[in-house]
Write an enzyme that holds these catalytic residues in place. Structure first.
Site, PDB file in Angstrom:
ATOM      1  N   GLY A 239       0.450  -0.706   0.326  1.00 54.51           N
ATOM      2  CA  GLY A 239      -0.175   0.037   0.091  1.00 54.51           C
ATOM      3  C   GLY A 239       0.978   1.167   0.057  1.00 54.51           C
ATOM      4  O   GLY A 239      -0.122   1.951  -0.055  1.00 54.51           O
ATOM      5  N   GLU A 273       3.979  -6.327   2.114  1.00 54.62           N
ATOM      6  CA  GLU A 273       3.966  -7.229   0.140  1.00 54.62           C
ATOM      7  C   GLU A 273       3.738  -5.350  -0.528  1.00 54.62           C
ATOM      8  O   GLU A 273       2.524  -4.861  -1.190  1.00 54.62           O
ATOM      9  CB  GLU A 273       2.708  -7.489   0.467  1.00 54.62           C
ATOM     10  CG  GLU A 273       2.223  -8.651   1.505  1.00 54.62           C
ATOM     11  CD  GLU A 273       0.356  -8.869   1.336  1.00 54.62           C
ATOM     12  OE1 GLU A 273      -0.361  -8.409   1.527  1.00 54.62           O
ATOM     13  OE2 GLU A 273       0.805 -10.683   2.002  1.00 54.62           O
ATOM     14  N   PRO A 274       4.486  -4.969  -0.794  1.00 52.77           N
ATOM     15  CA  PRO A 274       4.297  -3.994  -1.722  1.00 52.77           C
ATOM     16  C   PRO A 274       4.945  -4.202  -3.210  1.00 52.77           C
ATOM     17  O   PRO A 274       5.758  -5.247  -3.328  1.00 52.77           O
ATOM     18  CB  PRO A 274       5.910  -2.811  -1.675  1.00 52.77           C
ATOM     19  CG  PRO A 274       7.078  -4.187  -0.881  1.00 52.77           C
ATOM     20  CD  PRO A 274       6.060  -4.947  -0.264  1.00 52.77           C
ATOM     21  N   GLY A 275       3.518  -3.463  -3.724  1.00 50.42           N
ATOM     22  CA  GLY A 275       3.200  -3.699  -5.000  1.00 50.42           C
ATOM     23  C   GLY A 275       3.951  -2.415  -6.227  1.00 50.42           C
ATOM     24  O   GLY A 275       4.916  -1.748  -6.983  1.00 50.42           O
ATOM     25  N   ARG A 276       3.071  -1.099  -6.257  1.00 52.71           N
ATOM     26  CA  ARG A 276       3.008  -0.182  -6.755  1.00 52.71           C
ATOM     27  C   ARG A 276       4.291   0.207  -6.055  1.00 52.71           C
ATOM     28  O   ARG A 276       4.839   1.276  -7.627  1.00 52.71           O
ATOM     29  CB  ARG A 276       2.474   0.893  -6.301  1.00 52.71           C
ATOM     30  CG  ARG A 276       1.854   2.607  -7.077  1.00 52.71           C
ATOM     31  CD  ARG A 276       0.754   2.526  -6.258  1.00 52.71           C
ATOM     32  NE  ARG A 276      -0.458   2.032  -6.041  1.00 52.71           N
ATOM     33  CZ  ARG A 276      -1.917   2.161  -7.019  1.00 52.71           C
ATOM     34  NH1 ARG A 276      -1.596   2.432  -7.321  1.00 52.71           N
ATOM     35  NH2 ARG A 276      -2.922   1.781  -6.507  1.00 52.71           N
ATOM     36  N   ARG A 312      -6.157   2.664 -16.122  1.00 50.72           N
ATOM     37  CA  ARG A 312      -6.223   3.666 -14.635  1.00 50.72           C
ATOM     38  C   ARG A 312      -6.927   5.472 -14.577  1.00 50.72           C
ATOM     39  O   ARG A 312      -7.619   5.126 -13.695  1.00 50.72           O
ATOM     40  CB  ARG A 312      -4.536   4.051 -13.665  1.00 50.72           C
ATOM     41  CG  ARG A 312      -4.282   2.525 -13.364  1.00 50.72           C
ATOM     42  CD  ARG A 312      -2.866   2.952 -12.398  1.00 50.72           C
ATOM     43  NE  ARG A 312      -3.279   2.972 -10.899  1.00 50.72           N
ATOM     44  CZ  ARG A 312      -3.268   4.126 -10.840  1.00 50.72           C
ATOM     45  NH1 ARG A 312      -3.240   4.748 -11.495  1.00 50.72           N
ATOM     46  NH2 ARG A 312      -3.475   4.466  -9.751  1.00 50.72           N
ATOM     47  N   TYR A 316      -9.698   4.887 -12.155  1.00 50.54           N
ATOM     48  CA  TYR A 316      -9.844   5.543 -10.800  1.00 50.54           C
ATOM     49  C   TYR A 316      -9.798   7.279 -11.261  1.00 50.54           C
ATOM     50  O   TYR A 316      -9.466   7.730 -10.153  1.00 50.54           O
ATOM     51  CB  TYR A 316      -8.686   4.829  -9.817  1.00 50.54           C
ATOM     52  CG  TYR A 316      -8.838   3.311  -9.705  1.00 50.54           C
ATOM     53  CD1 TYR A 316      -9.137   2.974  -9.975  1.00 50.54           C
ATOM     54  CD2 TYR A 316      -7.465   3.422 -10.689  1.00 50.54           C
ATOM     55  CE1 TYR A 316      -9.507   1.674  -9.504  1.00 50.54           C
ATOM     56  CE2 TYR A 316      -6.957   2.034 -10.466  1.00 50.54           C
ATOM     57  CZ  TYR A 316      -8.252   1.432 -10.491  1.00 50.54           C
ATOM     58  OH  TYR A 316      -7.880  -0.437  -9.843  1.00 50.54           O
ATOM     59  N   CYS A 355     -12.937   2.662 -28.796  1.00 54.97           N
ATOM     60  CA  CYS A 355     -14.697   3.453 -28.579  1.00 54.97           C
ATOM     61  C   CYS A 355     -15.167   4.058 -27.679  1.00 54.97           C
ATOM     62  O   CYS A 355     -16.080   2.918 -27.019  1.00 54.97           O
ATOM     63  CB  CYS A 355     -15.425   3.292 -30.067  1.00 54.97           C
ATOM     64  SG  CYS A 355     -14.233   2.266 -31.905  1.00 54.97           S
TER      65      CYS A 355
HETATM   66  N1  LLP Z   1      -1.228  -7.308  -0.579  1.00 55.66           N
HETATM   67  C1  LLP Z   1      -2.529  -7.015  -1.065  1.00 55.66           C
HETATM   68  C2  LLP Z   1      -3.512  -7.901   0.174  1.00 55.66           C
HETATM   69  C3  LLP Z   1      -3.174  -6.287  -1.960  1.00 55.66           C
HETATM   70  O1  LLP Z   1      -4.443  -6.572  -2.365  1.00 55.66           O
HETATM   71  C4  LLP Z   1      -2.343  -5.473  -2.660  1.00 55.66           C
HETATM   72  C5  LLP Z   1      -2.617  -4.554  -4.180  1.00 55.66           C
HETATM   73  C6  LLP Z   1      -1.183  -5.472  -2.225  1.00 55.66           C
HETATM   74  C7  LLP Z   1      -0.401  -6.036  -1.404  1.00 55.66           C
HETATM   75  C8  LLP Z   1       0.260  -4.867  -2.826  1.00 55.66           C
HETATM   76  O2  LLP Z   1      -0.413  -2.682  -2.777  1.00 55.66           O
HETATM   77  P1  LLP Z   1       0.685  -1.968  -3.244  1.00 55.66           P
HETATM   78  O3  LLP Z   1       1.546  -1.797  -2.815  1.00 55.66           O
HETATM   79  O4  LLP Z   1       0.566  -1.759  -4.990  1.00 55.66           O
HETATM   80  O5  LLP Z   1      -0.297  -0.689  -3.274  1.00 55.66           O
HETATM   81  N2  LLP Z   1      -5.148  -1.978  -9.371  1.00 55.66           N
HETATM   82  C9  LLP Z   1      -5.208  -0.295  -8.355  1.00 55.66           C
HETATM   83  C10 LLP Z   1      -4.387  -0.979  -6.737  1.00 55.66           C
HETATM   84  C11 LLP Z   1      -5.169  -2.399  -6.522  1.00 55.66           C
HETATM   85  C12 LLP Z   1      -3.760  -3.353  -5.576  1.00 55.66           C
HETATM   86  C13 LLP Z   1      -4.352  -4.087  -5.303  1.00 55.66           C
HETATM   87  N3  LLP Z   1      -3.766  -4.699  -4.161  1.00 55.66           N
HETATM   88  C14 LLP Z   1      -4.960   0.691  -9.034  1.00 55.66           C
HETATM   89  O6  LLP Z   1      -4.334   1.010 -10.170  1.00 55.66           O
HETATM   90  O7  LLP Z   1      -4.276   1.715  -8.423  1.00 55.66           O
END
Ligand code: LLP
Length: 427
Positions: A239, A273-276, A312, A316, A355
């Site tokens: 997050g 659990e970082p993604g973004r 996105r 959003y 479209c």
């Molecule tokens: N862990 C869990 C349980 C999650 O549900 C998520 C993201 C993450 C980790 C990773 O979160 P991050 O670090 O990336 O914020 N499609 C949306 C974002 C959806 C996130 C879903 N869960 C967007 O484009 O903003």
């Protein structure tokens, strides 16, 4: 290190001119910086070093095998939410003992796959899922390591679609229910509760939601341990927000300062659990202008990337910086917020060929004069970009390139028309 920077008005990814990549691989094109990815992985490890952190990169943010492989080689863990993501991590050579298996709706087959792979733990989202995991593990004569996903009911102050830690969301269980489920788990010999999991949302830009969640987590861990569960892991989820403009998100060090004291107090190892934060600003989407047109007093920049490539903005209303790949001579630098008017620019709607009126990448964005054939870069597109791409309007999905210093490697070829129809059978 700044992964994308202008040198002599030309945008570079690391040491490679982006225009060169577009000429070689075509557009729309995702371009990723390997150094940026690894640098953030290492910053996370050092910021949380006091609690022996396991960084489980959230595969959903960008699941390209080339990226997963590089991360696996650098010892990253992974957060997977489906059998498909687990398959990718295994292909990329990820260490199963560093995989957490999350997701609200795991099927029996996915639970079997997780147990067979030997994942570190399953994040359990409901009573029913706990029972399913216990049943499947018992049938395989295994003990499944689990972490309960507790919903702390804090407001992450993010977009409503990316908020997960409030009680009205479908994720995890409220604290009282979690404790009841934990009681029930004591009687199940085929599960071992070694962790507690929380994930409160995505693109969180302030630290208070984390501090609030951790305070609750510390208490829950105390109660779980008093019940007899050997909780070793505090999984804080992901997050951490990033700057889509210039500096709207707190730094990794600030997030760490909000999370560390509680985790230290309970003496747990930390999983995150970082993604973004790892992939987001490590990638851009490059597109080429097809047409410009004016309708009334509105100007449209029609270019070859669309909502099917990057959804996105449509989904959003999210903001992505956009700027020409080759900046015109004399053009002043864009302002920090990228929204204010800049001398020599006009407001444009940046739209794609799909479209739908929702097919836009930006609205009323101040850009210099652009013409057919010019390239633009859509920034902060490394996370939740390609992974959310579709074939809508039967558009082949983009190619992806991974850059490391002077080297660039095609890590996904552009889809062909043949690819697009290859799964349709019975004609
Ligand atoms: N862990 C869990 C349980 C999650 O549900 C998520 C993201 C993450 C980790 C990773 O979160 P991050 O670090 O990336 O914020 N499609 C949306 C974002 C959806 C996130 C879903 N869960 C967007 O484009 O903003």
């Amino acid at each position: 290190m700044e992964p994308f920077q202008y040198r002599d008005r030309q945008l570079y990814c690391e040491d490679v001119p982006v225009a060169e990549l577009a000429a070689r691989f075509g557009t729309p094109l995702y371009v990723y910086s390997q150094s940026a990815i690894l640098e953030t992985l290492n910053s996370l490890r050092s910021a949380f070093a006091d609690v022996d952190p396991l960084v489980c990169y959230s595969v959903k943010a960008n699941s390209n095998l080339g990226i997963l492989k590089v991360m696996a080689e650098h010892g990253s863990g992974f957060d997977v939410v489906s059998g498909g993501e687990l398959h990718r991590v295994k292909l990329a050579g990820g260490d199963p003992e560093r995989i957490v298996f999350a997701g609200v709706g795991k099927t029996d087959d996915e639970i079997v796959a997780g147990l067979e792979a030997g994942v570190l733990m399953f994040n359990v989202e409901s009573e029913g899922e706990l029972e399913a995991i216990a049943r499947v593990a018992a049938a395989m004569n295994r003990v499944a390591p689990i972490a309960l996903r507790v919903n702390p009911d804090v407001d992450p102050r993010t977009h409503r679609y990316t908020s997960t830690g409030k009680k009205e969301s479908k994720f995890g269980m409220d604290i009282e229910r979690s404790l009841r489920v934990a009681e029930a788990a004591l009687t199940m010999s085929s599960v071992r509760m070694i962790g507690m999991h929380m994930h409160i949302g995505s693109q969180i830009t302030t630290t208070e939601p984390y501090a609030g969640a951790v305070a609750k987590g510390v208490e829950v861990i105390g109660r779980l341990r008093r019940m007899g569960h050997p909780i070793e892991w505090y999984n804080m989820g992901g997050g951490f927000g990033i700057a889509y403009k210039k500096s709207e998100a707190r730094s990794i060090a600030e997030f760490a300062a909000a999370i560390l004291p509680g985790v230290k107090a309970v003496g747990c190892r930390l999983a995150i659990e970082p993604g973004r934060v790892i992939a987001g600003n490590a990638g851009i989407l490059v597109s080429r202008v097809l047409y410009t047109k004016q309708s009334g007093d509105k100007r449209f920049l029609i270019q070859d990337a669309a909502m099917n490539d990057l959804i996105r903005p449509a989904l959003y209303e999210s903001f992505h910086r956009i700027w020409p790949v080759v900046a015109t001579p004399g053009l002043p630098a864009p302002p920090d917020d990228f929204e204010a008017a800049i001398p020599g620019t006009e407001p444009w709607d940046v739209v794609g060929p799909v479209c739908e009126s929702g097919d836009f990448l930006a609205k009323d964005r101040f850009l210099p004069q652009l013409d057919r054939g010019d390239l633009i870069a859509i920034f902060s597109a490394g996370a939740y970009g390609m992974v959310m791409a579709s074939n809508y309007n039967t558009r082949p999905r983009a190619a992806e390139v991974l850059v490391a210093l002077r080297q660039s490697r095609l890590v996904r070829r552009r889809e062909t028309y043949e690819d697009l129809v290859s799964q349709e059978i019975g004609m």
